[in-house]
Design an enzyme around this catalytic site. Structure first.
Site, PDB file in Angstrom:
ATOM      1  CD  GLU A  67      -1.888   1.720   2.787  1.00 55.01           C
ATOM      2  OE1 GLU A  67      -2.165   2.925   2.986  1.00 55.01           O
ATOM      3  OE2 GLU A  67      -1.692   0.908   3.710  1.00 55.01           O
ATOM      4  CG  ASP A  71      -0.261   6.978  -1.130  1.00 57.47           C
ATOM      5  OD1 ASP A  71      -1.434   7.323  -1.318  1.00 57.47           O
ATOM      6  OD2 ASP A  71       0.615   7.766  -0.721  1.00 57.47           O
ATOM      7  CG  ASP A 140      -5.504   1.514   3.215  1.00 55.24           C
ATOM      8  OD1 ASP A 140      -5.405   2.643   2.691  1.00 55.24           O
ATOM      9  OD2 ASP A 140      -5.641   1.325   4.437  1.00 55.24           O
ATOM     10  CD  GLU A 143      -3.511   4.084  -1.662  1.00 56.29           C
ATOM     11  OE1 GLU A 143      -3.714   5.293  -1.863  1.00 56.29           O
ATOM     12  OE2 GLU A 143      -3.179   3.622  -0.542  1.00 56.29           O
TER      13      GLU A 143
END
Length: 251
Positions: A67, A71, A140, A143
């Site tokens: 994650e 991101d 999350d 990502e």
């Protein structure tokens, strides 16, 4: 491969394929076969941290590390896309629009359309709490999947994959028309950074009832990040939010 992904996203939800292997379903969504060498990383992307409570995995074997990487990759993809799409817009406009496109609610919507919640591997406690329906969790995990695709397929494929999803899920013109709502944009920026939501406070209120002037401050984690003056509280809050957004993006 991307075309198959687009077709999948346009379908109405129905039952998952009859298989006990989440990766088999995931392969249909992302449009390519996950090789034997890559299965570990995709399984990790679908593994919630609560699984460590069952003493089956370590924390680093869950989606959280992916994650973190995903991101950053997602920010880069959307930044590059907006930079090319709006060659005459300034940094502030681009930053606000990006914040809307990568906010948690948007990513959760995409993940839910992909039915990622039905693929998650969660611990016993989380399963009872139905944690797989959490918006923040879905964002999350999306990502994390972006990171897994990046690590196994490279940046170009991942960029095309993400933009194909966005093209079918997001009304860019509608979002663009709302970009001047500074309070909303600031809130979405805080959500994308997983920070506490802004708090507004009236500092002064002056003038007669028919002609008042308000001064408002916006606090983030207790710190005043912006101030604004207006003829009503909403106007002052918008001015304060705009200043706070500039200050936060400069950090």
């Amino acid at each position: 491969m991307i075309g198959r992904l687009k077709q999948w996203l346009k379908k109405k939800p129905n039952n998952l394929p009859e298989t006990s292997n989440p990766l088999s379903h995931l392969e249909q969504i992302i449009g390519f076969r996950v090789s034997d060498n890559d299965q570990l990383i995709f399984n990790q992307a679908l593994r919630h941290r609560s699984i460590i409570d069952d003493d089956r995995y370590k924390a680093y074997e869950t989606y959280e590390r992916l994650e973190f990487l995903g991101d950053t990759i997602l920010d880069l993809i959307i930044s590059e896309y907006l930079f090319d799409l709006y060659p005459e817009e300034n940094e502030g406009f681009l930053t606000k629009l990006r914040a809307k496109l990568v906010r948690g609610e948007t990513l959760a919507k995409i993940a839910r359309k992909m039915r990622v919640n039905e693929l998650l591997e969660v611990g016993t406690r989380a399963e009872v709490q139905k944690i797989e329906f959490s918006k923040s969790l879905l964002a999350d995990v999306f990502e994390a999947l972006v990171a897994a695709i990046y690590l196994t397929k490279g940046y170009i494929f991942t960029r095309d994959y993400v933009l194909e999803i966005y093209s079918g899920q997001i009304d860019l013109k509608k979002i663009e028309s709302k970009v001047e709502n500074h309070k909303s944009v600031l809130m979405e920026l805080m959500q994308s950074r997983k920070m506490a939501l802004p708090e507004y406070e009236i500092l002064t209120e002056q003038g007669p009832g028919h002609d008042k002037t308000f001064e408002v401050a916006v606090r983030i984690n207790g710190e005043i990040m912006g101030k604004g003056i207006g003829k009503n509280k909403k106007e002052a809050e918008q001015v304060a939010a705009k200043e706070a957004f500039v200050n936060m993006t400069a950090r």
